[in-house]
Scaffold this active site. Structure first.
Site, PDB file in Angstrom:
ATOM      1  CE  LYS A  78      -3.734  -2.423   2.372  1.00 51.23           C
ATOM      2  NZ  LYS A  78      -4.443  -2.730   3.620  1.00 51.23           N
ATOM      3  CD  GLN A 116      -3.274  -4.096   6.778  1.00 49.76           C
ATOM      4  OE1 GLN A 116      -3.421  -3.079   6.118  1.00 49.76           O
ATOM      5  NE2 GLN A 116      -3.642  -5.276   6.339  1.00 49.76           N
ATOM      6  CG  ASP A 140      -9.711  -0.267   5.460  1.00 50.69           C
ATOM      7  OD1 ASP A 140      -9.582  -0.731   4.317  1.00 50.69           O
ATOM      8  OD2 ASP A 140      -8.931  -0.488   6.392  1.00 50.69           O
TER       9      ASP A 140
HETATM   10  N1  GUN Z   1      -6.452  -6.773   6.495  1.00 53.48           N
HETATM   11  C1  GUN Z   1      -6.669  -7.519   5.400  1.00 53.48           C
HETATM   12  N2  GUN Z   1      -7.294  -6.793   4.443  1.00 53.48           N
HETATM   13  C2  GUN Z   1      -7.467  -5.558   4.973  1.00 53.48           C
HETATM   14  C3  GUN Z   1      -8.048  -4.371   4.465  1.00 53.48           C
HETATM   15  O1  GUN Z   1      -8.549  -4.284   3.345  1.00 53.48           O
HETATM   16  N3  GUN Z   1      -8.020  -3.311   5.306  1.00 53.48           N
HETATM   17  C4  GUN Z   1      -7.494  -3.383   6.553  1.00 53.48           C
HETATM   18  N4  GUN Z   1      -7.542  -2.288   7.324  1.00 53.48           N
HETATM   19  N5  GUN Z   1      -6.952  -4.461   7.043  1.00 53.48           N
HETATM   20  C5  GUN Z   1      -6.935  -5.549   6.250  1.00 53.48           C
END
Ligand code: GUN
Length: 303
Positions: A60, A104, A127
């Protein structure tokens, strides 16, 4: 249903290539925002040292930087308290250089993820997990939409895969993927069935799907022979096997023999998640720099 020998190989939906296209469009939007004096900013909060999370966050960070987004990764100690983590997230909410906040997941076991997510400013919740954004999606109102579900729809749109009137079967009911993707499909006028690991005769339900979204997190749970000939299969699962290889929730080769189109793992939905995160960050930055609408909410951080 028996294979007739007439089936071909389903088209591979190349998420990597599609994501690259979305990311280059986002880079153009970032340039336009920068010309207007706004550099989109993304804060990523990573707690602890979960190896998969480390990889996701690195991807990311790299993709956002490439698109011209100012990324900041914050790494509180794995032992951080609930109160301190919520205070950190709240502080990002009032930081004008930050337009997107992503915590995350998963968080270490002593932390309550729901409480942390609720501390995120909903306008910066890239998110789409804050209850206000969840409600907005349920009510067909503008809001920020979770990245993986949005990526599934974007992949269909960019490959000319029709959703209206088709039977979409979503396997999985998570807050992050299953529930929101079902709502997005419904908003696109698909007929939606949600099922999960405890559904009786899962194969019979899946085999009714013109579109199948697999998001259960169990390698190969969705058998190739269940796929309706010609169906579109979107595999959201990312499971690391004992051999170190990544596998989806769908038996890829067997499903491909029947499907009309299918996403591979890796290189399918995964890269789209990152691309949609950048898109959401840009939308949040654009909305923050626009005048407040008459409803009191900034418009446009949209569906
Ligand atoms: N963990 C796995 N996929 C994601 C996601 O799309 N967003 C977040 N915040 N954590 C994750």
């Amino acid at each position: 249903m028996e294979l007739t020998g007439m089936e071909g190989e389903g088209r591979i939906l190349d998420g990597k290539a599609t994501a690259a296209l979305v990311r280059s469009e986002v880079a153009g939007e970032v340039e336009r925002l920068v010309e207007r004096g706004v550099r989109p900013g993304l804060a990523v909060v990573l707690v602890g040292d979960d190896p998969a999370s480390e990889v996701y966050v690195r991807n990311k960070d790299r993709a956002a930087t490439e698109a011209g987004i100012a990324v900041r990764t914050l790494r509180p100690e794995a032992t951080v308290s609930q109160a301190d983590l919520e205070a950190l997230v709240s502080a990002l909410g009032v930081d004008e250089s930050v337009h997107g906040i992503l915590v995350q997941l998963p968080l270490p076991a002593h932390l309550d993820a729901a409480g942390v997510v609720e501390a995120i400013d909903p306008g910066k919740d890239v998110d789409g997990l804050h209850p206000l954004n969840v409600a907005a999606l349920a009510m067909d109102r503008p809001g920020l939409v979770p990245c993986t579900p949005a990526g599934c729809i974007e992949l269909c749109d960019r490959h000319g895969i029709a959703l209206e009137g088709r039977h979409a079967v979503v396997v999985g009911r998570s807050q992050l993927v299953g529930k929101p993707v079902a709502q997005l499909l419904l908003a696109r006028h698909a007929t939606v069935t949600i099922c999960h690991s405890r559904t009786h005769d899962l194969g019979a339900v899946v085999s009714a799907g013109d579109v199948v979204v697999a998001a259960v997190g169990r390698a190969g749970l969705i058998r190739g022979e269940w796929i309706k000939p010609g169906a579109t299969v979107l595999d959201v699962g990312i499971n690391r096997g004992s051999d170190g290889k990544l596998r989806g929730d769908v038996e890829l080769e067997a499903a491909r023999a029947r499907a009309g189109a299918i996403t591979p793992v890796p290189g399918g939905v995964g890269p789209m998640t990152v691309a949609m995160l950048l898109k959401n960050t840009c939308r949040a930055a654009a909305a923050a720099s626009e005048p407040v609408s008459s409803s009191g909410r900034t418009a446009g951080a949209g569906t």
